[in-house]
Structure formats: structure tokens, C-alpha cells
Write a protein that holds these residues in place. Sequence first.
Motif, PDB file in Angstrom:
ATOM      1  N   LEU A  57      44.300  33.491  38.271  1.00 33.92           N
ATOM      2  CA  LEU A  57      43.261  32.864  37.455  1.00 33.92           C
ATOM      3  C   LEU A  57      42.401  33.928  36.767  1.00 33.92           C
ATOM      4  CD1 LEU A  57      42.090  29.854  39.667  1.00 33.92           C
ATOM      5  CD2 LEU A  57      43.593  29.825  37.659  1.00 33.92           C
ATOM      6  N   GLU A  58      42.173  35.016  37.465  1.00 33.00           N
ATOM      7  CA  GLU A  58      41.395  36.114  36.878  1.00 33.00           C
ATOM      8  C   GLU A  58      42.171  36.766  35.738  1.00 33.00           C
ATOM      9  OE1 GLU A  58      39.194  40.144  38.504  1.00 33.00           O
ATOM     10  OE2 GLU A  58      39.467  38.419  39.849  1.00 33.00           O
ATOM     11  N   ARG A  59      43.474  36.925  35.935  1.00 30.37           N
ATOM     12  CA  ARG A  59      44.310  37.490  34.873  1.00 30.37           C
ATOM     13  C   ARG A  59      44.347  36.553  33.664  1.00 30.37           C
ATOM     14  NH1 ARG A  59      50.046  38.706  36.728  1.00 30.37           N
ATOM     15  NH2 ARG A  59      50.073  39.778  34.710  1.00 30.37           N
ATOM     16  N   MET A  60      44.430  35.270  33.931  1.00 31.85           N
ATOM     17  CA  MET A  60      44.424  34.297  32.843  1.00 31.85           C
ATOM     18  C   MET A  60      43.103  34.340  32.088  1.00 31.85           C
ATOM     19  SD  MET A  60      46.118  32.032  31.184  1.00 31.85           S
ATOM     20  CE  MET A  60      47.504  31.690  32.285  1.00 31.85           C
ATOM     21  N   ALA A  61      42.013  34.533  32.819  1.00 33.64           N
ATOM     22  CA  ALA A  61      40.694  34.609  32.189  1.00 33.64           C
ATOM     23  C   ALA A  61      40.616  35.809  31.244  1.00 33.64           C
ATOM     24  CB  ALA A  61      39.604  34.700  33.251  1.00 33.64           C
ATOM     25  N   LEU A  62      41.224  36.926  31.648  1.00 33.91           N
ATOM     26  CA  LEU A  62      41.245  38.110  30.787  1.00 33.91           C
ATOM     27  C   LEU A  62      42.020  37.830  29.504  1.00 33.91           C
ATOM     28  CD1 LEU A  62      41.926  40.890  33.463  1.00 33.91           C
ATOM     29  CD2 LEU A  62      39.841  40.627  32.113  1.00 33.91           C
TER      30      LEU A  62
END
Length: 274
Positions: A16-21
Amino acid sequence: MDRIIAYFSTLEQRPLERMALLVAGLLFFWILEGAIPLFRLNYRKNKLQHALVNFGFTVMHLIIHTGLAVFIVMLSDWCKAANWGLVYWLNAGVGGAIAIGVLALDFSSWLVHWVMHKKAYLWRYHLIHHSDNKVDVTTGLRHHPGDSLLRGIFFLLLIFVSGAPMYSVMIYQTLVVVTTAFTHANISLPPLLDKSLSYILVSPNMHKVHHHWKQPYTDSNYGAVFSIWDRMFGTFSSLEPSQIRYGLDRYYPNEKDEDFINLLKDPFIRKNEP
């Protein structure tokens, strides 16, 4: 440095953090396109409709690479356990591991891109990316699933050669996500700034040359993050932005560049030649 290494070492476990980036980068350059556009793009319907077509390919690209992530982690961990790869053969420290890993993985991006332009049976998948007549930030991840899978295979190959540890892999993947959005975005930088950047990094104008509809410009500037590979292997070219026209002069009808179903099917029904 320890905090940076710790952060990127476990980033793969936080999708989810990677997607946010990824989303943050797309939104940032989407907004910037409106403020400093390179071209006034006359979309077939509107910018959102164009984006939805490209987002369809983006979702498939992300699914494929999420699946490949399992093999990436396994291979990187195996290299560490077996002391296999340039990182371990050269006894590189943390800084050296980052440099070797990032450069090796960026070379994989250049190499697979070059190969897809040179082999007809691979070009038929990659041309879906080039068929976009309105290149903007959403074009960056417009890859046919066949294209995405091949990129993943080359990525694994260069991890095997370099022995890149996971923190190095994730640093590169973060870099390439941001750079892909930057180089495809329909933004106008001061010419001197763009040219200066292109001596080391792939700049927006440099990559736009690659999307010019005619060869030999289409077959140049293959780099993803660094421009050094194109300069080293003689595949660098330049063209004034005012002379650039997007799309393809053959292989695929430009009027169907937003026909999602046809774009998906095309590699399997057409005998495309590079």
C-alpha cells in the motif's frame, strides 16, 4: 544511512505504501502538466478517458510485477546466502551495493527495451506503448502484459548477475517509478535545464524523442533512469520538441490508440515488423 537501508529493505512488504508512492507521483505530474504543458494535447474525448485506457494497462502491469516480486525477493536472498553476484564478488559495502544494484537494474531496463525494438515477435507487444498518440504521465505504465512479463524476466536476470540486495532493488524501483512519470509527463522544462539533465539522467525531452512516430528516432533513447547507456552504446538522439509527433507511422492504426480491447488482442493477431 542505516534508516534508509532499513526502510527500503522492507518496502516490498508494504504494497500500500508503494502504491501510494506511485499514485503521488502520477498526481504530482498530472497537476504539473496543467501548469507547464509541453504540448496542447487534443485528446480524442478528454484527458480522463485517455487516462482510463492507460490505467487499464497499468493495473495489469502492477498485478504481473506483484506476482514477480516473490521471485525477486527469493533470488535476492539466494544471492546473499550464496555470496553470488558482483556485489559479493567485489566485496562492495552498502554504498557499493546500492550503486551496483541500481546501475545493473537500470541497464536491464535499457537492454530489454532495446531487445523489444529489435525482435519482431517482441516488438508486437511493446508497440502498444508507442501507439499512444497523446503522451502524458499516464503513458508511462501503458505496457501490454507480454511487455511487462519480459521486463520482469530481464529484471530477474540482472539481479542474478549483480547480486543486488533488496534495499538496492527497492531503491531502484522507487527511482524508476518517479522517473517514468517525470519523463512521460507532458511538461515543458527550460531547454538548458532539460539538456543539462540529459547528460546523466533521462530528461522529458530526451524521452519524447523516443516516442516520435518515425524511425530512426523511435529506435533511440531507450534509457529509463540514466542516459549513460544510450550515450555509451550510440543510441542517443535529439530532436527539437516542436518537430516531435507521437504515434506510429506503421504497424498500428493511430485512430485506434484508445481501443483497449483491440490493443490487448493486437499482438496475437498481427504480424508486426520492427
